[in-house]
Design a protein around this motif. Structure first.
Motif, PDB file in Angstrom:
ATOM      1  N   ARG A 223       0.841  -1.134   0.217  1.00  0.00           N
ATOM      2  CA  ARG A 223      -0.018  -0.007   0.026  1.00  0.00           C
ATOM      3  C   ARG A 223       0.736   1.274   0.122  1.00  0.00           C
ATOM      4  O   ARG A 223       0.433   2.482  -0.647  1.00  0.00           O
ATOM      5  N   TYR A 224       1.669   1.332   0.795  1.00  0.00           N
ATOM      6  CA  TYR A 224       2.700   2.557   0.938  1.00  0.00           C
ATOM      7  C   TYR A 224       4.008   2.565   0.167  1.00  0.00           C
ATOM      8  O   TYR A 224       4.810   3.489  -0.040  1.00  0.00           O
ATOM      9  N   GLY A 225       4.458   1.164  -0.178  1.00  0.00           N
ATOM     10  CA  GLY A 225       5.960   1.077  -0.353  1.00  0.00           C
ATOM     11  C   GLY A 225       6.951   1.284   0.713  1.00  0.00           C
ATOM     12  O   GLY A 225       8.100   1.960   0.442  1.00  0.00           O
ATOM     13  N   VAL A 226       6.581   0.956   1.800  1.00  0.00           N
ATOM     14  CA  VAL A 226       7.548   0.951   2.982  1.00  0.00           C
ATOM     15  C   VAL A 226       7.766  -0.500   3.390  1.00  0.00           C
ATOM     16  O   VAL A 226       6.642  -1.241   3.732  1.00  0.00           O
ATOM     17  N   ASN A 227       8.966  -0.960   3.411  1.00  0.00           N
ATOM     18  CA  ASN A 227       9.085  -2.602   3.659  1.00  0.00           C
ATOM     19  C   ASN A 227       8.998  -2.832   5.303  1.00  0.00           C
ATOM     20  O   ASN A 227       9.125  -1.725   6.021  1.00  0.00           O
ATOM     21  N   HIS A 228       9.499  -4.170   5.532  1.00  0.00           N
ATOM     22  CA  HIS A 228       9.264  -4.635   7.034  1.00  0.00           C
ATOM     23  C   HIS A 228      10.199  -3.724   7.856  1.00  0.00           C
ATOM     24  O   HIS A 228       9.866  -3.526   8.948  1.00  0.00           O
TER      25      HIS A 228
ATOM     26  N   MET B 170       3.159  -0.840  -7.839  1.00  0.00           N
ATOM     27  CA  MET B 170       2.105   0.286  -8.224  1.00  0.00           C
ATOM     28  C   MET B 170       0.715  -0.261  -7.865  1.00  0.00           C
ATOM     29  O   MET B 170      -0.459  -0.251  -8.530  1.00  0.00           O
ATOM     30  N   PHE B 171       0.454  -0.462  -6.678  1.00  0.00           N
ATOM     31  CA  PHE B 171      -0.687  -1.165  -6.275  1.00  0.00           C
ATOM     32  C   PHE B 171      -1.280  -0.396  -4.933  1.00  0.00           C
ATOM     33  O   PHE B 171      -2.029  -0.798  -4.201  1.00  0.00           O
ATOM     34  N   GLN B 172      -0.714   1.102  -4.870  1.00  0.00           N
ATOM     35  CA  GLN B 172      -1.331   1.806  -3.780  1.00  0.00           C
ATOM     36  C   GLN B 172      -2.601   1.737  -3.487  1.00  0.00           C
ATOM     37  O   GLN B 172      -3.112   2.131  -2.348  1.00  0.00           O
ATOM     38  N   SER B 173      -3.421   1.895  -4.653  1.00  0.00           N
ATOM     39  CA  SER B 173      -4.813   2.222  -4.766  1.00  0.00           C
ATOM     40  C   SER B 173      -5.624   1.025  -4.493  1.00  0.00           C
ATOM     41  O   SER B 173      -6.912   1.087  -4.233  1.00  0.00           O
ATOM     42  N   MET B 174      -5.038  -0.301  -4.355  1.00  0.00           N
ATOM     43  CA  MET B 174      -5.897  -1.533  -4.185  1.00  0.00           C
ATOM     44  C   MET B 174      -6.726  -1.287  -2.727  1.00  0.00           C
ATOM     45  O   MET B 174      -6.237  -0.878  -1.843  1.00  0.00           O
ATOM     46  N   ASN B 175      -8.089  -1.801  -3.136  1.00  0.00           N
ATOM     47  CA  ASN B 175      -8.903  -1.527  -1.787  1.00  0.00           C
ATOM     48  C   ASN B 175      -8.446  -2.472  -0.684  1.00  0.00           C
ATOM     49  O   ASN B 175      -7.819  -3.771  -0.934  1.00  0.00           O
ATOM     50  N   ASP B 176      -9.278  -2.416   0.475  1.00  0.00           N
ATOM     51  CA  ASP B 176      -8.774  -3.305   1.695  1.00  0.00           C
ATOM     52  C   ASP B 176      -9.328  -4.700   1.518  1.00  0.00           C
ATOM     53  O   ASP B 176      -8.580  -5.434   1.862  1.00  0.00           O
ATOM     54  N   GLU B 177     -10.535  -4.714   0.518  1.00  0.00           N
ATOM     55  CA  GLU B 177     -10.809  -6.363   0.532  1.00  0.00           C
ATOM     56  C   GLU B 177      -9.830  -7.140  -0.135  1.00  0.00           C
ATOM     57  O   GLU B 177      -9.412  -8.215   0.067  1.00  0.00           O
ATOM     58  N   ASP B 178      -9.098  -6.494  -1.333  1.00  0.00           N
ATOM     59  CA  ASP B 178      -8.405  -7.066  -2.235  1.00  0.00           C
ATOM     60  C   ASP B 178      -6.958  -7.288  -1.546  1.00  0.00           C
ATOM     61  O   ASP B 178      -6.166  -8.114  -1.702  1.00  0.00           O
ATOM     62  N   LEU B 179      -6.426  -6.339  -0.876  1.00  0.00           N
ATOM     63  CA  LEU B 179      -5.113  -6.285  -0.166  1.00  0.00           C
ATOM     64  C   LEU B 179      -5.284  -7.529   0.938  1.00  0.00           C
ATOM     65  O   LEU B 179      -4.474  -8.311   0.944  1.00  0.00           O
ATOM     66  N   THR B 180      -6.365  -7.388   1.598  1.00  0.00           N
ATOM     67  CA  THR B 180      -6.592  -8.477   2.668  1.00  0.00           C
ATOM     68  C   THR B 180      -6.528  -9.981   1.738  1.00  0.00           C
ATOM     69  O   THR B 180      -5.906 -10.829   2.377  1.00  0.00           O
ATOM     70  N   ALA B 181      -7.169 -10.125   0.572  1.00  0.00           N
ATOM     71  CA  ALA B 181      -7.249 -11.301  -0.143  1.00  0.00           C
ATOM     72  C   ALA B 181      -5.572 -11.682  -0.559  1.00  0.00           C
ATOM     73  O   ALA B 181      -5.359 -12.913  -0.675  1.00  0.00           O
ATOM     74  N   VAL B 182      -4.960 -10.736  -1.225  1.00  0.00           N
ATOM     75  CA  VAL B 182      -3.621 -10.938  -1.469  1.00  0.00           C
ATOM     76  C   VAL B 182      -2.815 -11.243  -0.351  1.00  0.00           C
ATOM     77  O   VAL B 182      -1.873 -12.479  -0.540  1.00  0.00           O
ATOM     78  N   VAL B 183      -2.812 -10.732   1.031  1.00  0.00           N
ATOM     79  CA  VAL B 183      -2.048 -11.111   2.127  1.00  0.00           C
ATOM     80  C   VAL B 183      -2.531 -12.589   2.565  1.00  0.00           C
ATOM     81  O   VAL B 183      -1.492 -13.617   2.757  1.00  0.00           O
ATOM     82  N   SER B 184      -3.543 -12.878   2.165  1.00  0.00           N
ATOM     83  CA  SER B 184      -4.330 -14.168   2.854  1.00  0.00           C
ATOM     84  C   SER B 184      -3.762 -15.233   1.776  1.00  0.00           C
ATOM     85  O   SER B 184      -3.344 -16.454   2.264  1.00  0.00           O
TER      86      SER B 184
ATOM     87  N   GLU C 165      10.750   8.917  -1.944  1.00  0.00           N
ATOM     88  CA  GLU C 165       9.842   8.938  -0.757  1.00  0.00           C
ATOM     89  C   GLU C 165       8.754   7.769  -0.956  1.00  0.00           C
ATOM     90  O   GLU C 165       8.187   7.767  -1.979  1.00  0.00           O
ATOM     91  N   PRO C 166       7.998   7.251   0.138  1.00  0.00           N
ATOM     92  CA  PRO C 166       6.896   6.497  -0.165  1.00  0.00           C
ATOM     93  C   PRO C 166       5.825   7.432  -0.257  1.00  0.00           C
ATOM     94  O   PRO C 166       5.969   8.545   0.193  1.00  0.00           O
ATOM     95  N   ASN C 167       4.610   6.653  -0.463  1.00  0.00           N
ATOM     96  CA  ASN C 167       3.283   7.542  -0.619  1.00  0.00           C
ATOM     97  C   ASN C 167       2.732   7.152   0.630  1.00  0.00           C
ATOM     98  O   ASN C 167       2.051   6.129   0.672  1.00  0.00           O
ATOM     99  N   LEU C 168       2.768   7.844   1.767  1.00  0.00           N
ATOM    100  CA  LEU C 168       2.066   7.553   2.906  1.00  0.00           C
ATOM    101  C   LEU C 168       0.550   7.948   2.826  1.00  0.00           C
ATOM    102  O   LEU C 168       0.047   7.562   3.965  1.00  0.00           O
ATOM    103  N   ALA C 169       0.046   8.549   1.857  1.00  0.00           N
ATOM    104  CA  ALA C 169      -1.428   8.816   1.947  1.00  0.00           C
ATOM    105  C   ALA C 169      -2.059   8.751   0.514  1.00  0.00           C
ATOM    106  O   ALA C 169      -2.586   9.500  -0.177  1.00  0.00           O
ATOM    107  N   PRO C 170      -1.860   7.144   0.067  1.00  0.00           N
ATOM    108  CA  PRO C 170      -2.475   7.180  -1.241  1.00  0.00           C
ATOM    109  C   PRO C 170      -4.026   7.001  -1.242  1.00  0.00           C
ATOM    110  O   PRO C 170      -4.737   6.943  -0.230  1.00  0.00           O
ATOM    111  N   GLU C 171      -4.502   7.230  -2.384  1.00  0.00           N
ATOM    112  CA  GLU C 171      -5.869   7.248  -2.625  1.00  0.00           C
ATOM    113  C   GLU C 171      -6.369   5.729  -2.697  1.00  0.00           C
ATOM    114  O   GLU C 171      -6.357   5.174  -3.848  1.00  0.00           O
ATOM    115  N   VAL C 172      -6.981   5.302  -1.645  1.00  0.00           N
ATOM    116  CA  VAL C 172      -7.373   3.961  -1.710  1.00  0.00           C
ATOM    117  C   VAL C 172      -8.810   3.685  -2.116  1.00  0.00           C
ATOM    118  O   VAL C 172      -9.440   4.693  -1.778  1.00  0.00           O
ATOM    119  N   MET C 173      -8.686   2.733  -3.360  1.00  0.00           N
ATOM    120  CA  MET C 173     -10.236   2.608  -3.702  1.00  0.00           C
ATOM    121  C   MET C 173     -11.129   2.047  -2.618  1.00  0.00           C
ATOM    122  O   MET C 173     -10.822   1.244  -2.114  1.00  0.00           O
TER     123      MET C 173
END
Ligand code: HEC
Ligand code: HEC
Length: 320
Positions: free
Chosen positions: A120-125, A135-149, A179-187
């Motif tokens: 989401r932000y381009g900041v590593n562990h 370039m996945f900053q705007s991926m929504n919460d549902e889909d980001l959850t699915a990817v991590v799952s 610089e990371p994008n710490l305030a992306p527009e999440v869809m």
């Protein structure tokens, strides 16, 4: 003469001080806000994550080494995403991290939130800004959850990957520019359908068509052309050499590559699953998208403002 030497000594001193300053401070840390993402174990979430990772978001094309042998009948996207794929740039050598759930060398060491923050932000562990490959900053919460799952559900593979190696210029960029994008527009959450609206979401939050199909400045990577109007040049890194030039995807009647294509032709082109040898476009990943998603992408591309930009050839062979 004495005065001249003094000035030279002063300049050399300043330069050395600058280099020492960069060496000491290039490794900047960034505090990204928590994503609130936690992995799920239900089969629907894992299946959705698998689809995104293998298809539109093409994670494996960078995180799975091509050197692992393919068993008979195995699609390349089945390769383990154990990392170590090298990306050489003029300022650094980057290695893709191991994103299998291995507890010593992979994301098994990280929390769900740490994994999600990278995407989401381009900041590593360890809170470093990641180079802008993803370039996945705007991926929504549902889909980001699915990817991590899904990543959590893959087979752990032990594979130690070297840390990225920045040269002095890379360190200067890291100190002053990266610089990371710490305030992306999440869809917002969205149900898959065949509308241009959904096509827009896939293109912008996952498939990253824009980054190759827009002309960019070679040195800085900055976008300098009209979005999706093509003309971006990319070296063919395979033995045959030459240069690819991305076609214009906007619906311009004279220069748009897909202006005359029907939706069926567009879907069929993607289902073919490959481009010319060495093409940077992840055709094998995109071929795994559903017909519906491809139809949505087609509809979205048709809504773009037509831009006249003639791309004579999409491949310029090497001169001998
Ligand atoms: C175009 C190539 C590319 C694609 C596609 C890509 N990655 Fe990456 N990824 C990288 C590179 C390169 C790095 C390391 C960059 C650096 O060191 O600055 C990275 C870093 C990461 C990290 C950071 C791990 C850490 O150490 O904290 C995670 C997590 C990750 N990628 C997951 C994914 C997922 C999930 C996808 C698909 C949704 C994906 N990547 C798609 C190239 C890619
Ligand atoms: C990593 C770079 C990259 C990405 C990402 C990318 N493309 Fe391409 N694309 C290319 C290049 C290079 C070519 C020319 C060589 C070829 O045909 O593969 C191309 C060609 C095409 C063509 C013409 C194919 C033909 O047969 O004439 C279409 C259509 C296309 N891209 C659409 C897309 C769409 C839609 C997306 C996002 C879903 C996308 N591209 C993402 C690099 C990329």
């Amino acid at each position: 003469m004495k005065r001249f030497l003094k000035i030279v000594a002063l300049l050399v001193g300043c330069l050395l001080a600058f280099i020492v300053y960069v060496q000491l401070t290039y490794n900047r840390k960034f505090t990204a806000p928590p994503t609130g993402i936690t992995a799920r174990t239900d089969s629907a979430s894992i299946a959705r994550g698998r689809y995104i990772v293998k298809g539109p978001a093409h994670c494996w094309t960078c995180h799975a080494p091509k050197t692992t042998a393919l068993k008979a009948g195995m699609h390349p996207s089945e390769r383990d995403m154990m990392g170590g794929v090298e990306f050489k740039t003029p300022v650094a050598t980057f290695y893709t991290p191991n994103i299998t759930p291995d507890k010593e060398t992979g994301i098994g060491r990280f929390t769900d939130d740490q994994v999600a923050r990278a995407i989401r932000y381009g900041v590593n562990h360890s809170n470093d800004a990641l180079a802008p490959f993803m370039m996945f900053q705007s991926m929504n919460d549902e889909d980001l959850t699915a990817v991590v799952s899904y990543l959590r559900a893959t087979k752990p593979v032990h594979n130690e990957v070297p840390a990225r190696d920045l040269n002095l210029l890379g360190k200067i960029i890291s100190r002053f520019m990266l610089e990371p994008n710490l305030a992306p527009e999440v869809m917002p959450a969205i149900a898959p359908d065949t509308t241009a609206h959904y096509g827009n979401y896939i293109v912008e939050a996952m498939a990253n068509c824009r980054s190759c199909h827009t002309k960019r400045d070679k040195a800085s990577g900055k976008f300098i052309g009209e979005p999706f109007a093509g003309g971006n040049e990319m070296e063919n890194e395979t033995e045959s050499g030459g240069t690819f030039v991305t076609p214009n995807l906007t619906p311009d009647s004279t220069t748009g590559r897909i202006y005359t294509w029907t939706s069926e032709q567009f879907v069929a082109r993607f289902k073919l699953g490959h481009g010319p040898e060495g093409s940077h476009m992840p055709w094998e990943a995109y071929a795994q998208m559903t017909d519906n998603d491809l139809k949505a992408i087609y509809k979205f591309l048709k809504t773009l403002t037509p831009v006249q930009n003639k791309v004579e050839r999409t491949f310029i062979p090497k001169e001998n």
